[in-house]
Write an enzyme that holds these catalytic residues in place. Sequence first.
Site, PDB file in Angstrom:
ATOM      1  N   ALA A   1      -4.910  -3.388   0.750  1.00  0.00           N
ATOM      2  CA  ALA A   1      -5.437  -3.657   2.084  1.00  0.00           C
ATOM      3  C   ALA A   1      -4.343  -3.458   3.123  1.00  0.00           C
ATOM      4  O   ALA A   1      -3.245  -3.993   2.985  1.00  0.00           O
ATOM      5  CB  ALA A   1      -5.978  -5.076   2.166  1.00  0.00           C
TER       6      ALA A   1
ATOM      7  N   ALA B   1       0.813  -1.215   0.000  1.00  0.00           N
ATOM      8  CA  ALA B   1       0.000   0.000   0.000  1.00  0.00           C
ATOM      9  C   ALA B   1       0.850   1.271   0.000  1.00  0.00           C
ATOM     10  O   ALA B   1       0.482   2.270  -0.617  1.00  0.00           O
ATOM     11  CB  ALA B   1      -0.935  -0.007   1.207  1.00  0.00           C
ATOM     12  N   PHE B   2       1.985   1.237   0.678  1.00  0.00           N
ATOM     13  CA  PHE B   2       2.806   2.444   0.785  1.00  0.00           C
ATOM     14  C   PHE B   2       3.303   2.922  -0.576  1.00  0.00           C
ATOM     15  O   PHE B   2       3.530   4.118  -0.775  1.00  0.00           O
ATOM     16  CB  PHE B   2       3.985   2.194   1.738  1.00  0.00           C
ATOM     17  CG  PHE B   2       4.574   3.450   2.287  1.00  0.00           C
ATOM     18  CD1 PHE B   2       3.940   4.141   3.309  1.00  0.00           C
ATOM     19  CD2 PHE B   2       5.758   3.955   1.785  1.00  0.00           C
ATOM     20  CE1 PHE B   2       4.476   5.313   3.818  1.00  0.00           C
ATOM     21  CE2 PHE B   2       6.309   5.123   2.291  1.00  0.00           C
ATOM     22  CZ  PHE B   2       5.662   5.807   3.306  1.00  0.00           C
TER      23      PHE B   2
ATOM     24  N   ILE C   1      -4.108  -4.040   7.111  1.00  0.00           N
ATOM     25  CA  ILE C   1      -4.836  -4.679   8.203  1.00  0.00           C
ATOM     26  C   ILE C   1      -4.062  -4.471   9.499  1.00  0.00           C
ATOM     27  O   ILE C   1      -2.856  -4.703   9.562  1.00  0.00           O
ATOM     28  CB  ILE C   1      -5.039  -6.179   7.906  1.00  0.00           C
ATOM     29  CG1 ILE C   1      -5.825  -6.341   6.591  1.00  0.00           C
ATOM     30  CG2 ILE C   1      -5.753  -6.872   9.066  1.00  0.00           C
ATOM     31  CD1 ILE C   1      -5.861  -7.748   6.042  1.00  0.00           C
TER      32      ILE C   1
ATOM     33  N   HIS D   1       2.488   0.234  13.170  1.00  0.00           N
ATOM     34  CA  HIS D   1       2.760   0.272  11.732  1.00  0.00           C
ATOM     35  C   HIS D   1       1.495   0.577  10.923  1.00  0.00           C
ATOM     36  O   HIS D   1       1.512   1.369   9.979  1.00  0.00           O
ATOM     37  CB  HIS D   1       3.363  -1.075  11.307  1.00  0.00           C
ATOM     38  CG  HIS D   1       3.766  -1.131   9.880  1.00  0.00           C
ATOM     39  ND1 HIS D   1       3.036  -1.804   8.932  1.00  0.00           N
ATOM     40  CD2 HIS D   1       4.820  -0.596   9.229  1.00  0.00           C
ATOM     41  CE1 HIS D   1       3.620  -1.682   7.756  1.00  0.00           C
ATOM     42  NE2 HIS D   1       4.706  -0.954   7.911  1.00  0.00           N
TER      43      HIS D   1
ATOM     44  N   PHE E   1     -10.150   6.024  -3.901  1.00  0.00           N
ATOM     45  CA  PHE E   1      -9.489   5.374  -2.771  1.00  0.00           C
ATOM     46  C   PHE E   1     -10.177   4.041  -2.504  1.00  0.00           C
ATOM     47  O   PHE E   1     -11.252   3.992  -1.914  1.00  0.00           O
ATOM     48  CB  PHE E   1      -9.578   6.287  -1.542  1.00  0.00           C
ATOM     49  CG  PHE E   1      -8.835   5.764  -0.347  1.00  0.00           C
ATOM     50  CD1 PHE E   1      -7.473   5.961  -0.231  1.00  0.00           C
ATOM     51  CD2 PHE E   1      -9.498   5.085   0.661  1.00  0.00           C
ATOM     52  CE1 PHE E   1      -6.777   5.486   0.871  1.00  0.00           C
ATOM     53  CE2 PHE E   1      -8.814   4.601   1.768  1.00  0.00           C
ATOM     54  CZ  PHE E   1      -7.450   4.807   1.872  1.00  0.00           C
TER      55      PHE E   1
END
Length: 155
Positions: A81, A57-58, A83, A89, A114
């Site tokens: 995702a 995701a980053f 989680i 983090h 998004f």
Amino acid sequence: MPKYVEGKLNAEGLRFGIVVGRFNSFIGERLLEGALDALLRHGANDAQITVVRVPGAFEIPLTAQKMAGSGNYDALICLGAVIRGSTPHFDYVSSEVSKGIAHVSLATGVPVAFGVLTTDTIEQAIERAGTKAGNKGFDAAMTVIEIANVFKEMK
């Protein structure tokens, strides 16, 4: 009488970029399936869609920024995702990803949806990737189809 601008749910002729994180890929792939389903159901064809897979995701916001700046896309869909685990983090990643995606849209003028799930549990992510709570990838695609048509109307 005022002019009203409303987006149509017609993907014909529009070019879409999808960025999907591979981390938690069992969720990301379901979101991607949902997004592709929405685009194809609403008139897009495979030639109008580019899917870019990134590690997690980053990496989604930077990739979306590069795609938006290319001029090759009418709209982008960001999927992945994050989680929650037992460390902070989750908070850092989910915050920066959401800010980064919003920044891409505002800085480039390209509509960006998004579709990155930020959930407390794997079960919540699964629910939002095609079971009880629908498919947020599908929803994200519907959003960009509509807003891309709004932008087209405003030209």
